[in-house]
Write a protein that holds these residues in place. Structure first.
Motif, PDB file in Angstrom:
ATOM      1  N   THR A  18     102.107  54.969  34.306  1.00 23.95           N
ATOM      2  CA  THR A  18     102.252  54.007  35.354  1.00 23.95           C
ATOM      3  C   THR A  18     101.211  54.351  36.226  1.00 23.95           C
ATOM      4  N   ALA A  19     100.900  53.431  37.080  1.00 23.34           N
ATOM      5  CA  ALA A  19      99.830  53.467  38.019  1.00 23.34           C
ATOM      6  C   ALA A  19      99.987  52.360  39.003  1.00 23.34           C
ATOM      7  N   ILE A  20      99.019  52.465  39.976  1.00 20.08           N
ATOM      8  CA  ILE A  20      99.038  51.427  40.939  1.00 20.08           C
ATOM      9  C   ILE A  20      97.377  50.726  40.627  1.00 20.08           C
ATOM     10  N   TYR A  21      97.282  49.384  40.499  1.00 21.44           N
ATOM     11  CA  TYR A  21      96.044  48.921  40.514  1.00 21.44           C
ATOM     12  C   TYR A  21      95.868  47.651  41.077  1.00 21.44           C
ATOM     13  N   GLN A  22      94.856  47.644  42.102  1.00 23.39           N
ATOM     14  CA  GLN A  22      94.790  46.462  42.988  1.00 23.39           C
ATOM     15  C   GLN A  22      96.171  46.111  44.021  1.00 23.39           C
ATOM     16  N   GLY A  23      96.902  46.927  44.064  1.00 20.32           N
ATOM     17  CA  GLY A  23      97.921  47.211  44.941  1.00 20.32           C
ATOM     18  C   GLY A  23      99.151  46.711  44.268  1.00 20.32           C
ATOM     19  N   TYR A  24      98.976  46.702  42.939  1.00 21.79           N
ATOM     20  CA  TYR A  24     100.468  46.382  42.190  1.00 21.79           C
ATOM     21  C   TYR A  24     100.754  47.568  41.254  1.00 21.79           C
ATOM     22  N   TYR A  25     102.145  47.811  41.393  1.00 22.69           N
ATOM     23  CA  TYR A  25     102.520  48.945  40.356  1.00 22.69           C
ATOM     24  C   TYR A  25     102.689  48.403  38.956  1.00 22.69           C
ATOM     25  N   ARG A  26     102.086  49.419  37.925  1.00 21.90           N
ATOM     26  CA  ARG A  26     102.037  48.607  36.506  1.00 21.90           C
ATOM     27  C   ARG A  26     102.498  49.661  35.672  1.00 21.90           C
ATOM     28  N   GLU A  27     103.247  49.331  34.614  1.00 27.30           N
ATOM     29  CA  GLU A  27     103.674  50.230  33.379  1.00 27.30           C
ATOM     30  C   GLU A  27     102.928  49.644  32.275  1.00 27.30           C
ATOM     31  N   MET A  28     102.182  50.624  31.463  1.00 25.43           N
ATOM     32  CA  MET A  28     101.213  50.218  30.654  1.00 25.43           C
ATOM     33  C   MET A  28     101.109  51.216  29.411  1.00 25.43           C
ATOM     34  N   CYS A  29     100.636  50.755  28.346  1.00 21.82           N
ATOM     35  CA  CYS A  29     100.411  51.440  27.228  1.00 21.82           C
ATOM     36  C   CYS A  29      98.757  51.459  26.909  1.00 21.82           C
ATOM     37  N   PRO A  30      98.023  52.444  27.249  1.00 24.52           N
ATOM     38  CA  PRO A  30      96.577  52.479  26.993  1.00 24.52           C
ATOM     39  C   PRO A  30      96.202  52.250  25.480  1.00 24.52           C
ATOM     40  N   HIS A  31      95.318  51.556  25.139  1.00 25.04           N
ATOM     41  CA  HIS A  31      94.839  51.412  23.725  1.00 25.04           C
ATOM     42  C   HIS A  31      93.501  52.093  23.319  1.00 25.04           C
ATOM     43  N   ALA A  32      92.888  51.915  24.368  1.00 29.72           N
ATOM     44  CA  ALA A  32      91.251  52.435  24.176  1.00 29.72           C
ATOM     45  C   ALA A  32      90.819  52.946  25.713  1.00 29.72           C
ATOM     46  N   LEU A  33      89.976  53.910  25.172  1.00 26.50           N
ATOM     47  CA  LEU A  33      89.092  54.435  26.482  1.00 26.50           C
ATOM     48  C   LEU A  33      87.701  54.634  26.100  1.00 26.50           C
ATOM     49  N   GLY A  34      86.790  54.283  27.073  1.00 25.36           N
ATOM     50  CA  GLY A  34      85.549  54.347  26.990  1.00 25.36           C
ATOM     51  C   GLY A  34      84.730  54.149  28.090  1.00 25.36           C
ATOM     52  N   THR A  35      83.459  53.374  27.987  1.00 22.13           N
ATOM     53  CA  THR A  35      82.571  52.817  28.970  1.00 22.13           C
ATOM     54  C   THR A  35      82.180  51.487  28.661  1.00 22.13           C
ATOM     55  N   LYS A  36      81.792  50.576  29.687  1.00 25.20           N
ATOM     56  CA  LYS A  36      81.238  49.280  29.625  1.00 25.20           C
ATOM     57  C   LYS A  36      80.275  49.404  30.674  1.00 25.20           C
ATOM     58  N   ASN A  37      78.909  49.223  30.097  1.00 26.95           N
ATOM     59  CA  ASN A  37      77.771  49.331  31.126  1.00 26.95           C
ATOM     60  C   ASN A  37      77.670  50.534  31.883  1.00 26.95           C
ATOM     61  N   GLY A  38      78.102  51.745  31.314  1.00 26.59           N
ATOM     62  CA  GLY A  38      78.447  53.024  32.080  1.00 26.59           C
ATOM     63  C   GLY A  38      79.256  53.180  32.709  1.00 26.59           C
ATOM     64  N   ARG A  39      80.148  52.379  33.035  1.00 22.43           N
ATOM     65  CA  ARG A  39      81.260  52.552  33.750  1.00 22.43           C
ATOM     66  C   ARG A  39      82.845  52.898  33.029  1.00 22.43           C
ATOM     67  N   GLU A  40      83.370  53.834  33.528  1.00 17.94           N
ATOM     68  CA  GLU A  40      84.436  54.354  32.438  1.00 17.94           C
ATOM     69  C   GLU A  40      85.657  53.084  32.552  1.00 17.94           C
ATOM     70  N   GLN A  41      86.170  52.697  31.511  1.00 14.11           N
ATOM     71  CA  GLN A  41      86.960  51.546  31.574  1.00 14.11           C
ATOM     72  C   GLN A  41      88.120  52.000  30.507  1.00 14.11           C
ATOM     73  N   ALA A  42      89.319  51.506  30.478  1.00 18.28           N
ATOM     74  CA  ALA A  42      90.372  51.369  29.686  1.00 18.28           C
ATOM     75  C   ALA A  42      91.108  50.087  29.261  1.00 18.28           C
ATOM     76  N   LEU A  43      91.341  49.864  27.957  1.00 15.31           N
ATOM     77  CA  LEU A  43      92.091  48.871  27.719  1.00 15.31           C
ATOM     78  C   LEU A  43      93.566  49.046  27.489  1.00 15.31           C
ATOM     79  N   PHE A  44      94.565  48.320  28.419  1.00  8.16           N
ATOM     80  CA  PHE A  44      95.803  48.486  28.383  1.00  8.16           C
ATOM     81  C   PHE A  44      96.602  47.560  27.857  1.00  8.16           C
ATOM     82  N   TYR A  45      97.945  47.606  27.505  1.00  3.41           N
ATOM     83  CA  TYR A  45      98.682  46.553  27.068  1.00  3.41           C
ATOM     84  C   TYR A  45      99.731  46.973  28.333  1.00  3.41           C
ATOM     85  N   GLN A  46      99.843  45.923  29.377  1.00  3.14           N
ATOM     86  CA  GLN A  46     100.943  46.072  30.357  1.00  3.14           C
ATOM     87  C   GLN A  46     102.176  45.350  30.206  1.00  3.14           C
ATOM     88  N   PHE A  47     103.124  46.156  30.015  1.00  7.08           N
ATOM     89  CA  PHE A  47     104.558  45.807  29.516  1.00  7.08           C
ATOM     90  C   PHE A  47     105.666  45.592  30.787  1.00  7.08           C
TER      91      PHE A  47
END
Length: 105
Positions: A19-48
């Motif tokens: 669970t987290a806040i992103y761009q001011g919105y409360y989100r419930e998510m399952c993370p599927h992947a974690l890594g970097t894109k152009n040197g920036r840490e990012q994650a791929l989530f499925y928001q349910f």
């Protein structure tokens, strides 16, 4: 690496919800992947659950995938619960070009 990074990595390994806040919105998510894109840490989530900029999230939609920069998340918590994904998970993703960890099938 941040505490948020470590929580997401743990959630991926253990198939836990985030669970987290992103761009001011409360989100419930399952993370599927974690890594970097152009040197920036990012994650791929499925928001349910929770909300997004387009409103209430429709459960089980194939449009609930979220590519989120780790630095943009706040109030991140890990919790037990059902693991959510979508039937289009096997499609190639462009969110992360350097995958550190991803969900095992």
């Amino acid at each position: 690496m941040s505490n948020t990074h470590d929580l997401i990595a743990r959630a991926i390994r253990e198939k836990k919800q985030i669970t987290a806040i992103y761009q001011g919105y409360y989100r419930e998510m399952c993370p599927h992947a974690l890594g970097t894109k152009n040197g920036r840490e990012q994650a791929l989530f499925y928001q349910f659950g929770g909300q997004s900029s387009t409103g209430i999230v429709t459960p089980d939609s194939t449009f609930n995938w979220r590519c989120i920069p780790i630095e943009g998340l706040s109030e991140v918590n890990i919790r037990d619960g059902e693991w959510y994904t979508a039937n289009n998970h096997s499609q190639d993703q462009t969110c992360i070009d350097g995958i550190e960890i991803e969900v095992k099938p």
